[in-house]
Design a protein around this motif. Structure first.
Motif, short mmCIF file in Angstrom:
data_model
loop_
_atom_site.label_atom_id
_atom_site.label_comp_id
_atom_site.label_asym_id
_atom_site.label_seq_id
_atom_site.Cartn_x
_atom_site.Cartn_y
_atom_site.Cartn_z
N LYS A 118 0.74 -1.16 -0.04
CA LYS A 118 -0.09 0.06 -0.10
C LYS A 118 0.65 1.07 0.06
CE LYS A 118 -3.72 -1.92 2.56
NZ LYS A 118 -4.47 -1.52 4.06
N PRO A 119 0.33 2.32 -0.63
CA PRO A 119 -0.66 2.26 -1.32
C PRO A 119 -0.67 2.01 -2.81
CG PRO A 119 0.08 4.58 -1.28
CD PRO A 119 1.21 3.57 -0.48
N ILE A 120 -1.43 1.22 -3.09
CA ILE A 120 -1.46 0.72 -4.65
C ILE A 120 -1.67 1.73 -5.57
CG2 ILE A 120 -2.04 -1.62 -4.21
CD1 ILE A 120 -4.57 -1.26 -5.39
N CYS A 121 -1.13 1.62 -6.55
CA CYS A 121 -0.96 2.66 -7.67
C CYS A 121 -1.61 2.28 -9.01
CB CYS A 121 0.30 3.36 -7.95
SG CYS A 121 1.51 2.16 -8.49
N LYS A 122 -1.64 3.11 -10.05
CA LYS A 122 -2.26 2.78 -11.20
C LYS A 122 -1.42 1.56 -11.87
CE LYS A 122 -3.12 4.56 -15.84
NZ LYS A 122 -3.04 5.72 -16.85
N GLU A 123 -0.17 1.79 -11.98
CA GLU A 123 0.68 0.45 -12.39
C GLU A 123 0.39 -0.71 -11.52
OE1 GLU A 123 1.93 3.38 -11.41
OE2 GLU A 123 2.17 4.32 -13.23
N ASP A 124 0.16 -0.66 -10.23
CA ASP A 124 -0.23 -1.90 -9.50
C ASP A 124 -1.53 -2.56 -10.24
OD1 ASP A 124 2.05 -1.88 -8.14
OD2 ASP A 124 0.91 -0.84 -6.42
N LEU A 125 -2.37 -1.41 -10.32
CA LEU A 125 -3.92 -1.86 -10.85
C LEU A 125 -3.89 -2.58 -12.28
CD1 LEU A 125 -6.35 1.02 -9.70
CD2 LEU A 125 -6.32 -1.38 -8.74
N GLU A 126 -2.68 -2.13 -12.95
CA GLU A 126 -2.80 -2.65 -14.46
C GLU A 126 -2.15 -4.03 -14.23
OE1 GLU A 126 -0.29 0.01 -16.53
OE2 GLU A 126 -1.64 1.31 -16.97
N LYS A 127 -1.30 -4.48 -13.22
CA LYS A 127 -0.75 -5.50 -13.06
C LYS A 127 -1.91 -6.50 -12.41
CE LYS A 127 3.90 -4.10 -12.14
NZ LYS A 127 4.86 -3.57 -11.14
N ILE A 128 -2.69 -6.12 -11.65
CA ILE A 128 -3.95 -7.03 -10.95
C ILE A 128 -4.87 -7.22 -11.92
CG2 ILE A 128 -5.64 -6.96 -9.44
CD1 ILE A 128 -3.60 -5.18 -7.56
N PHE A 129 -5.13 -6.05 -12.83
CA PHE A 129 -6.29 -6.51 -13.70
C PHE A 129 -6.09 -6.95 -15.17
CE2 PHE A 129 -8.43 -4.04 -10.37
CZ PHE A 129 -9.64 -4.43 -10.47
N LEU A 130 -4.75 -7.00 -15.12
CA LEU A 130 -4.27 -7.78 -16.43
C LEU A 130 -3.79 -9.16 -16.46
CD1 LEU A 130 -2.39 -4.95 -18.22
CD2 LEU A 130 -4.39 -6.02 -18.81
N TYR A 131 -4.30 -9.76 -15.13
CA TYR A 131 -3.51 -11.25 -14.69
C TYR A 131 -4.15 -12.10 -15.64
CZ TYR A 131 -8.15 -12.55 -13.06
OH TYR A 131 -9.45 -12.95 -12.91
#
Length: 131
Positions: A118-131
């Protein structure tokens, strides 16, 4: 980004809930999100309907929470996961950068896809949602 229709956020920090909702909105992530403040509430919610209607595609799980922490949630989740209609992808998201926690998440290799700070950022979200 891959379409995730249903998401559980299991984290006791309500300010983090607010920030995460805003981060989703800012990045065009349209997902039905259910928020829980501890692992116990989430596991009980999952147990009420294992057929898939309430099961998320993705779980963002905090490590340190009252009542039932992230590790305890994972232990309980592993006990019931075989009877669930679908198996959500789980990411640990924590403020703990302790190597013990990071390595422990790898012990749940079959359940935990990754560990983010934390805190997650845009780049983290991209990694999470592109699994």
């Amino acid at each position: 980004m891959k379409k995730i229709s249903n998401l559980f956020v299991i984290d006791d920090d309500k300010i983090y809930h607010f920030l995460l909702k805003n981060l989703f909105k800012q990045n065009g992530i349209d997902v039905a999100s259910t928020f829980f403040i501890n692992g116990h509430d989430a596991i009980e919610h999952i147990k009420t309907n294992p057929s898939g209607e309430v099961l998320p595609d993705l779980i963002l799980l905090d490590v340190n929470m009252p009542i039932m922490n992230g590790w305890q949630f994972l232990e309980e989740f592993n006990k019931i996961s075989g009877s669930l209609a679908k198996k959500p992808t789980i990411y640990m998201i924590s403020s703990s950068n302790n190597e013990v926690d990071i390595n422990k998440s790898k012990e749940f290799d079959g359940a935990v896809k990754g560990y983010f700070l934390k805190p997650i950022c845009k780049e983290d979200l991209e990694k999470i949602f592109l699994y």
